[in-house]
Design a protein around this motif. Structure first.
Motif, PDB file in Angstrom:
ATOM      1  N   VAL A  20       0.771  -1.219   0.093  1.00 63.66           N
ATOM      2  CA  VAL A  20      -0.093  -0.005  -0.102  1.00 63.66           C
ATOM      3  C   VAL A  20       0.852   1.350  -0.122  1.00 63.66           C
ATOM      4  N   ALA A  21       1.870   1.132   0.797  1.00 63.07           N
ATOM      5  CA  ALA A  21       2.858   2.421   0.819  1.00 63.07           C
ATOM      6  C   ALA A  21       3.713   2.607  -0.655  1.00 63.07           C
ATOM      7  N   SER A  22       3.603   1.599  -1.209  1.00 62.36           N
ATOM      8  CA  SER A  22       4.756   1.750  -2.483  1.00 62.36           C
ATOM      9  C   SER A  22       4.139   2.803  -3.383  1.00 62.36           C
ATOM     10  N   GLY A  23       2.902   2.852  -3.692  1.00 57.67           N
ATOM     11  CA  GLY A  23       2.356   3.962  -4.470  1.00 57.67           C
ATOM     12  C   GLY A  23       2.279   5.465  -3.836  1.00 57.67           C
ATOM     13  N   ASN A  24       2.049   5.324  -2.472  1.00 56.84           N
ATOM     14  CA  ASN A  24       2.418   6.555  -2.060  1.00 56.84           C
ATOM     15  C   ASN A  24       3.749   7.069  -2.052  1.00 56.84           C
ATOM     16  N   PHE A  25       4.756   6.317  -1.950  1.00 58.68           N
ATOM     17  CA  PHE A  25       6.284   6.577  -2.510  1.00 58.68           C
ATOM     18  C   PHE A  25       6.333   7.293  -3.649  1.00 58.68           C
ATOM     19  N   LEU A  26       5.533   6.745  -4.913  1.00 57.17           N
ATOM     20  CA  LEU A  26       5.878   7.041  -6.248  1.00 57.17           C
ATOM     21  C   LEU A  26       5.205   8.536  -6.241  1.00 57.17           C
ATOM     22  N   PHE A 205       2.574  -1.540  -9.680  1.00 60.07           N
ATOM     23  CA  PHE A 205       1.362  -2.037  -9.999  1.00 60.07           C
ATOM     24  C   PHE A 205       1.382  -3.632  -9.659  1.00 60.07           C
ATOM     25  N   LEU A 206       2.420  -4.362  -9.761  1.00 61.18           N
ATOM     26  CA  LEU A 206       2.648  -5.778  -9.359  1.00 61.18           C
ATOM     27  C   LEU A 206       2.425  -5.858  -7.864  1.00 61.18           C
ATOM     28  N   LEU A 207       3.085  -5.072  -7.177  1.00 61.75           N
ATOM     29  CA  LEU A 207       2.665  -5.176  -5.955  1.00 61.75           C
ATOM     30  C   LEU A 207       1.321  -4.834  -5.190  1.00 61.75           C
ATOM     31  N   ARG A 208       0.782  -3.867  -5.806  1.00 65.87           N
ATOM     32  CA  ARG A 208      -0.699  -3.637  -5.371  1.00 65.87           C
ATOM     33  C   ARG A 208      -1.724  -4.842  -5.970  1.00 65.87           C
ATOM     34  N   ARG A 209      -1.469  -5.159  -7.056  1.00 66.83           N
ATOM     35  CA  ARG A 209      -2.229  -6.202  -7.477  1.00 66.83           C
ATOM     36  C   ARG A 209      -2.733  -7.129  -6.375  1.00 66.83           C
ATOM     37  N   HIS A 210      -1.563  -7.623  -5.586  1.00 71.23           N
ATOM     38  CA  HIS A 210      -1.721  -8.647  -4.603  1.00 71.23           C
ATOM     39  C   HIS A 210      -2.541  -8.033  -3.268  1.00 71.23           C
ATOM     40  N   LEU A 211      -2.505  -6.979  -3.321  1.00 72.64           N
ATOM     41  CA  LEU A 211      -3.279  -6.366  -1.918  1.00 72.64           C
ATOM     42  C   LEU A 211      -4.515  -7.082  -1.476  1.00 72.64           C
TER      43      LEU A 211
END
Length: 437
Positions: A20-26, A205-211
């Motif tokens: 969840v935090a990865s997109g916030n980082f971007l 995107f790959l990370l968040r797909r599995h959220l």
């Protein structure tokens, strides 16, 4: 014999925090790159014979994206409240990615003329629209997956991921300034950090797909329609405005000590590379303070931290800036920035989770996002506003006065608003109670 109390499950939840935090980082990485290279971007897309005028146009474009945040908060936030945190987070990431690609590939004004600033403006507006719900979605998701008694610590990782972006963007800037001269940086080197941001989009995107969806959202029965959510937000507009005041100090101080630091360092005639190192240090300082103070807020409550930090900002922001500009040096810049960093991060760690606790669950993503985005629509213009104020007054310490004003408004919100907030109950659904947080 009393058995030891079982520990929370940080390891089982850690992958979801990262996803969840990865997109916030971007999102924050791209905002920081724009802020760090505002002068070069301004020269590329807003050429002028007046350097200050060019810089102001660039900073205005940086800030104009924040004006789209309230619209994104209502539209995308209501989507998240209705269809789920996971779907909302994937949607905001998709829109954010289009924005960053637009900024990275748009040719300069010299190549395509007036279409260049139009495309840059479009990219910033789209980023602002997506960011209007991104931060709220992340904060709400983390609050909903946190074990009882650990919300402050969990939600602090929303802001902590932004600080990683501050550090990474600053280090990329340092590296570029080490291998490229000023002319190369101004001509094309500033695009490299944006291209790097584009390169990590597929991975995120790959990370968040599995959220996985939050359990609390899935337990909810009836969900409001978009119209009902909008009606609820309007009915609770007083509480939303109180939330705006609460958030204001966070947004003003954050953009002042991160995105604006390289530009402010230039106005103080300090070395450009050193200014970027200072900014990286600020991001690292924020990253350390945020989870520590978030955990402390779980133990002593939110309001004591909020009151202490706003009072400290009111008493010290302008004197610290006046001391810095009297005889500017990198040492003084580091001292002032780290002091303001400690105040910002401590306040923010308690404020973000506090805001998730005073917004009803049925409109939590949209209500949080709307309050935060309205405050950011003001605070995000901090680089532009303080540069304009310096130009009008000739007072280089004026950013301290701007921060003092924001702190006074937030202090009033802490003291007089939300005296009976919704605080988490044992089942995490929320009950009415005294302002223990």
């Amino acid at each position: 014999m009393t058995l030891p109390r079982p520990l929370p499950e940080p390891r089982s939840r850690a992958p979801d925090i990262v996803r969840v935090a990865s997109g916030n980082f971007l999102e924050m990485y791209d905002f920081m790159v724009f802020g760090y290279f505002a002068a070069a971007i301004g020269a590329a897309y807003f050429p002028s014979d007046d350097p200050l005028g060019t810089l102001l146009k660039s900073l205005a474009t940086f800030g104009v994206g924040f004006l789209m945040r309230p619209l994104g908060a209502v539209i995308l936030g209501s989507f998240t409240d209705r269809y789920g945190r996971r779907k909302g987070l994937l949607l905001t990431l998709a829109l954010m990615s289009i924005g960053i690609v637009t900024l990275a590939v748009t040719p300069a004004y010299a190549t395509i003329g007036v279409l260049a600033p139009v495309l840059i403006l479009f990219g910033r507006l789209l980023q602002g629209f997506s960011a209007g719900a991104e931060l709220g979605n992340v904060s709400v998701y983390l609050a909903e997956i946190a074990p009882p008694g650990h919300k402050g610590f969990y939600v602090s990782w929303q802001s902590a991921s932004q600080q990683v972006a501050v550090v990474v963007a600053a280090l990329v800037g340092v590296a570029l300034s080490s291998v490229l001269d000023a002319a190369q940086l101004a001509a094309w080197g500033w695009r490299i950090p944006l291209v790097l941001g584009c390169a990590v989009v597929p991975f995120i995107f790959l990370l968040r797909r599995h959220l996985r969806e939050s359990d609390e959202f899935e337990r909810r029965g009836e969900r409001l329609t978009s119209r009902e959510i909008a009606r609820s937000l309007w009915a609770g507009r007083g509480a939303v405005l109180g939330g705006v005041a609460l958030v204001l100090m966070t947004t003003v101080s954050f953009y002042m000590i991160t995105a604006y630091t390289p530009t402010f360092g230039k106005l103080l005639h300090l070395p450009e590379r050193a200014n970027l190192w200072v900014t990286a240090g600020v991001g690292l300082s924020n990253l350390i303070w945020l989870p520590l103070m978030g955990a402390l807020s779980d133990r002593i409550g939110r309001r004591p931290i909020l009151i202490a930090c706003t009072v400290l900002a009111v008493l010290t922001a302008y004197p610290a800036m006046a001391w810095l500009v009297d005889e500017p040096s990198i040492g003084k810049l580091i001292a002032v920035e780290l002091w303001l960093s400690a105040i910002y991060a401590s306040y923010n760690s308690a404020m973000v989770v506090y805001l998730t606790e005073v917004v009803p669950a049925s409109v939590r993503a949209s209500g949080f996002s709307l309050a935060y985005s309205l405050a950011t629509a003001v605070g995000g213009f901090t680089p532009f506003i303080v540069t304009w104020l310096i130009g009008r007054t000739g007072n280089l310490a004026i950013p301290g006065a701007w921060l003092t004003g924001a702190a006074l408004i937030s202090l009033a919100a802490v003291l007089f608003a939300h005296r009976q907030p919704i605080v988490p109950s044992a089942d995490g659904l929320g009950t009415k109670g005294p302002a223990a947080s």
